[in-house]
Design a protein around this motif. Structure first.
Motif, PDB file in Angstrom:
ATOM      1  N   LYS A 106       0.840  -1.198   0.000  1.00 40.97           N
ATOM      2  CA  LYS A 106       0.000   0.000   0.000  1.00 40.97           C
ATOM      3  C   LYS A 106       0.876   1.249   0.000  1.00 40.97           C
ATOM      4  N   LEU A 107       1.950   1.219   0.766  1.00 39.66           N
ATOM      5  CA  LEU A 107       2.900   2.334   0.756  1.00 39.66           C
ATOM      6  C   LEU A 107       3.515   2.476  -0.629  1.00 39.66           C
ATOM      7  N   TRP A 108       3.854   1.346  -1.254  1.00 41.53           N
ATOM      8  CA  TRP A 108       4.410   1.398  -2.609  1.00 41.53           C
ATOM      9  C   TRP A 108       3.437   2.080  -3.565  1.00 41.53           C
ATOM     10  N   GLU A 109       2.158   1.793  -3.432  1.00 40.84           N
ATOM     11  CA  GLU A 109       1.160   2.400  -4.317  1.00 40.84           C
ATOM     12  C   GLU A 109       1.154   3.926  -4.176  1.00 40.84           C
ATOM     13  N   PHE A 110       1.187   4.416  -2.931  1.00 42.19           N
ATOM     14  CA  PHE A 110       1.215   5.860  -2.715  1.00 42.19           C
ATOM     15  C   PHE A 110       2.458   6.482  -3.339  1.00 42.19           C
ATOM     16  N   VAL A 111       3.599   5.825  -3.115  1.00 42.34           N
ATOM     17  CA  VAL A 111       4.859   6.346  -3.665  1.00 42.34           C
ATOM     18  C   VAL A 111       4.832   6.307  -5.184  1.00 42.34           C
ATOM     19  N   PHE A 112       4.340   5.205  -5.743  1.00 39.92           N
ATOM     20  CA  PHE A 112       4.280   5.086  -7.204  1.00 39.92           C
ATOM     21  C   PHE A 112       3.460   6.224  -7.804  1.00 39.92           C
ATOM     22  N   ILE A 113       2.301   6.498  -7.239  1.00 34.57           N
ATOM     23  CA  ILE A 113       1.422   7.535  -7.777  1.00 34.57           C
ATOM     24  C   ILE A 113       2.088   8.904  -7.703  1.00 34.57           C
ATOM     25  N   CYS A 114       2.649   9.235  -6.542  1.00 35.71           N
ATOM     26  CA  CYS A 114       3.302  10.544  -6.380  1.00 35.71           C
ATOM     27  C   CYS A 114       4.502  10.690  -7.310  1.00 35.71           C
ATOM     28  N   GLN A 115       5.369   9.679  -7.320  1.00 38.24           N
ATOM     29  CA  GLN A 115       6.582   9.759  -8.121  1.00 38.24           C
ATOM     30  C   GLN A 115       6.274   9.769  -9.615  1.00 38.24           C
TER      31      GLN A 115
END
Length: 336
Positions: A106-115
């Motif tokens: 879930k953290l990866w998803e947030f980072v992926f979207i922002c980055q």
């Protein structure tokens, strides 16, 4: 003789009953066969998940390191992998979103979207942003802190209650639920964020002319694979020409054939996403090329079983399949 004729008269009814029984037996056989297939997949998945990686690979790992947004971290649409978590940009986004660094998809998803949006120049003052199924994400607050005008959407309270989301604490009932003072000052949040109800299967026609849109692991809950893919296509229609849509969802690591469909959670296969890319490109949009290569590090190999762990949790068992998160990136084509 009389008994014979009585028996003969009842014969068609008995035959019909026999036919019904045979059909019922066949249905039981089909159901048993499906059960055995599910059980077989579950056993394979369980055997793959017996050994938790050595604690040195995940406990209090990875460490936070000094970082900043990367210039080209996600040139392709990709799957969640352990290797991303130790990159400086990952630490940067984790801190910027007010999250704790841990091996969780879930953290990866947030980072992926922002980055992904940042490196494409979408996140900037004055940009109009549209979030779907935002739940209690930190993303609306972050985008607002960068000067974006954010329209965050989620199911109506009534629909959320029917679907079970209201009880799961993953649904935004009011704008206040999205406030994150440690991510976005209250003044900016109040000015830049609005919340409205939206059914992702029936996006209101007035949600248009946005610079970017996003959703984090929401579209797999729309009822079927077809509905999830339709949502992605429809979300692109909410954008200005040249705008960006970035979504994350569930990806089936086990099979490009069998999967979960027409349930409350579905698993997208490689072939589903490749067909989506062809559909988008044929409509004049630009779907980023998919990198389906799974990770090969210890935490990637661990398959988490329900009830899921808080850490590590990059790959999960869902009805006998191994699943992780995957990102989708689409740029809207020029106006026709």
């Amino acid at each position: 003789m009389l008994r014979f004729f009585k028996t003969l008269a009842r014969l068609p009814m008995r035959l019909r009953r026999a036919e019904d029984r045979i059909r019922l037996i066949h249905r039981y056989q089909d159901a048993m066969w499906l059960f055995l297939q599910d059980h077989q997949r579950e056993m394979r998945t369980m055997l793959s998940s017996i050994a938790l990686p050595d604690p040195s690979h995940w406990r209090n790992q990875p460490p936070m390191v000094p970082g900043q947004p990367a210039a080209n971290a996600f040139p392709q649409a990709t799957v969640c992998r352990q290797s991303s978590f130790k990159e400086p940009y990952f630490s940067f986004w984790t801190g910027r979103l007010g999250e704790g660094l841990r091996y969780h998809r879930k953290l990866w998803e947030f980072v992926f979207i922002c980055q992904a949006l940042w490196e494409r120049g979408a996140v900037k003052p004055g940009a109009r942003a549209l979030g779907f199924g935002v739940g209690l994400e930190p993303l609306p607050a972050f985008f607002a802190s960068e000067g974006c005008e954010v329209v965050a959407t989620d199911l109506s309270p009534e629909r959320a209650t029917e679907a079970g989301w209201a009880q799961s604490s993953q649904h935004a009932i009011e704008k206040e639920a999205l406030r994150r003072p440690w991510v976005c000052p209250d003044e900016l949040f109040d000015r830049n964020v609005s919340l409205r109800n939206c059914d992702m299967n029936a996006i209101p026609s007035d949600l248009t002319d946005f610079d970017f849109c996003w959703s984090a692991c929401a579209l797999e809950h729309l009822g079927s694979i077809e509905k999830g893919l339709d949502f992605i296509v429809n979300s692109v229609a909410c954008l200005k020409p040249g705008g960006w849509a970035v979504h994350t969802t569930e990806f089936n690591l086990s099979s490009n054939d069998g999967t979960i469909d027409n349930l409350s959670t579905v698993l997208f296969r490689r072939r589903d996403l490749e067909a989506l890319a062809e559909r988008l490109n044929a409509s004049g949009h630009k779907a980023a090329v998919f990198d389906f290569e799974p990770g090969d590090r210890p935490v990637d190999a661990y398959i988490d079983l329900p009830p899921y762990r808080a850490d590590p949790h990059l790959t999960a068992a869902l009805m006998g399949y191994a699943a992780t998160s995957i990102g989708v990136i689409v740029q809207r084509g020029p106006a026709v």
